[in-house]
Design an enzyme around this catalytic site. Structure first.
Site, PDB file in Angstrom:
ATOM      1  N   LYS A  52       0.847  -1.203   0.000  1.00  0.00           N
ATOM      2  CA  LYS A  52       0.000   0.000   0.000  1.00  0.00           C
ATOM      3  C   LYS A  52       0.884   1.256   0.000  1.00  0.00           C
ATOM      4  CE  LYS A  52      -3.808  -2.482   2.141  1.00  0.00           C
ATOM      5  NZ  LYS A  52      -4.628  -2.827   3.306  1.00  0.00           N
ATOM      6  N   GLN A  96      -4.470  -1.900   9.632  1.00  0.00           N
ATOM      7  CA  GLN A  96      -4.407  -3.210   8.985  1.00  0.00           C
ATOM      8  C   GLN A  96      -4.976  -4.281   9.926  1.00  0.00           C
ATOM      9  OE1 GLN A  96      -3.628  -3.567   5.796  1.00  0.00           O
ATOM     10  NE2 GLN A  96      -3.931  -5.767   5.803  1.00  0.00           N
ATOM     11  N   ASP A 119     -10.816   2.882   4.071  1.00  0.00           N
ATOM     12  CA  ASP A 119     -11.019   1.436   3.932  1.00  0.00           C
ATOM     13  C   ASP A 119     -12.513   1.099   3.840  1.00  0.00           C
ATOM     14  OD1 ASP A 119      -9.102  -0.563   3.650  1.00  0.00           O
ATOM     15  OD2 ASP A 119      -8.454  -0.451   5.742  1.00  0.00           O
TER      16      ASP A 119
END
Ligand code: GUN
Length: 295
Positions: A52, A96, A119
């Protein structure tokens, strides 16, 4: 059979994103800024977050990596989230998953400010997505939709079976593909690990999405001739290689591929699309702010 090449498509979409970022900078604005929080030493999570951050750099984004030991407390993590929520120079951030067991994921995700939830995990984002309104769509399902759109795969009237009901893939992709949209107009059934006779359902699927995390669980006899198969699974399976593992999807690709009209490989299918749609959402967040400032 055609391969749905997430790697190639990601390159194209990231090039489009970079053009917008270059224009922003040429216009005297700062580029989008994504922050990523990684707690613990899980090897797969480290790889995902590194990818990412690398893609951020390639698209001209600013990025910040926040790496913490697995012993981080829930309150310490909440403090980091609050700092990012209040930092006007951060357009979006991700935590994450999975988090270490002593941290309650749901409690943590609730602390993310909806305007930085790139997200698409918060109840606010999920609510907007469910109502078909503009907002940050969860990156992995959004990537799958983008793939179907760019490869011009018809969804109207199709039977879609989703294997797996996780909050980050199965549930949202079920909603997104079942809406009355140009892309995502299917009749959807979501299966789970307790569904009896899974193959009875999977054999009916025109579009089969598998996100259950069991390597090679879907075998050729479970798939209809001509189906579109999207494999979200990516598991590290130990072997004698130098790395000590290789990656396997939830679909037995070697045997299933020959029956399909389209199929995603693992790696190089859904994974890169998740990263790309995260960047897409972060760019959108930056544009939302500029619009609010009338800049
Ligand atoms: N873990 C597995 N997939 C994801 C994702 O898309 N975002 C985050 N933050 N964690 C994940």
């Amino acid at each position: 059979m055609q391969i749905l090449n997430g790697q190639e498509l990601s390159k194209q979409i990231q090039a489009e994103i970079k053009l917008e970022v270059d224009a922003m900078i040429a216009n005297g604005q700062r580029p989008p800024h994504l922050a990523a929080i990684l707690v613990g030493e899980d090897g797969a999570s480290q790889t995902y977050v590194d990818n990412k951050i690398k893609s951020c750099k390639e698209c001209g984004f600013q990025s910040t990596m926040i790496r913490k030991d697995a012993s981080l407390s829930e309150n310490e993590l909440i403090d980091i989230i609050e700092t990012l929520n209040n930092d006007a120079n951060v357009d979006g951030f991700i935590i994450q998953l999975p988090l270490p067991k002593h941290i309650n994921e749901n409690k943590i995700l609730l602390r993310i400010s909806p305007d930085k939830d790139v997200d698409g995990f918060t109840p606010h984002s999920i609510g907007l997505m469910t109502l078909g309104l503009d907002g940050f769509k969860p990156a992995t399902p959004f990537g799958i939709l983008k793939m179907l759109e760019r490869y011009k795969i018809e969804t109207k009237g199709k039977r879609c079976i989703v294997v797996g009901r996780s909050n980050i893939v199965g549930k949202p992709i079920g909603i997104m593909l079942g809406q009355n949209n140009p892309v995502g107009n299917c009749t959807v059934t979501i299966l789970n690990s307790h569904t009896p006779d899974i193959e009875k359902y999977t054999r009916e699927a025109d579009i089969l999405i598998v996100a259950i995390g069991k390597p090679k669980m879907v075998t050729a006899d479970m798939v209809k001739e001509g189906a579109v198969v999207i494999d979200v699974g990516i598991t590290r399976v130990q072997d004698d290689s130098k790395k000590g593992f290789h990656l396997e999807g939830d679909v037995d690709y070697a045997h299933v591929a020959e029956k399909c009209s389209y199929i995603t490989p693992v790696p190089g299918g859904v994974g890169p699309m998740t990263v790309t749609m995260l960047l897409f959402n972060t760019l959108q967040s930056r544009k939302n702010k500029l619009k609010a400032l009338n800049a």
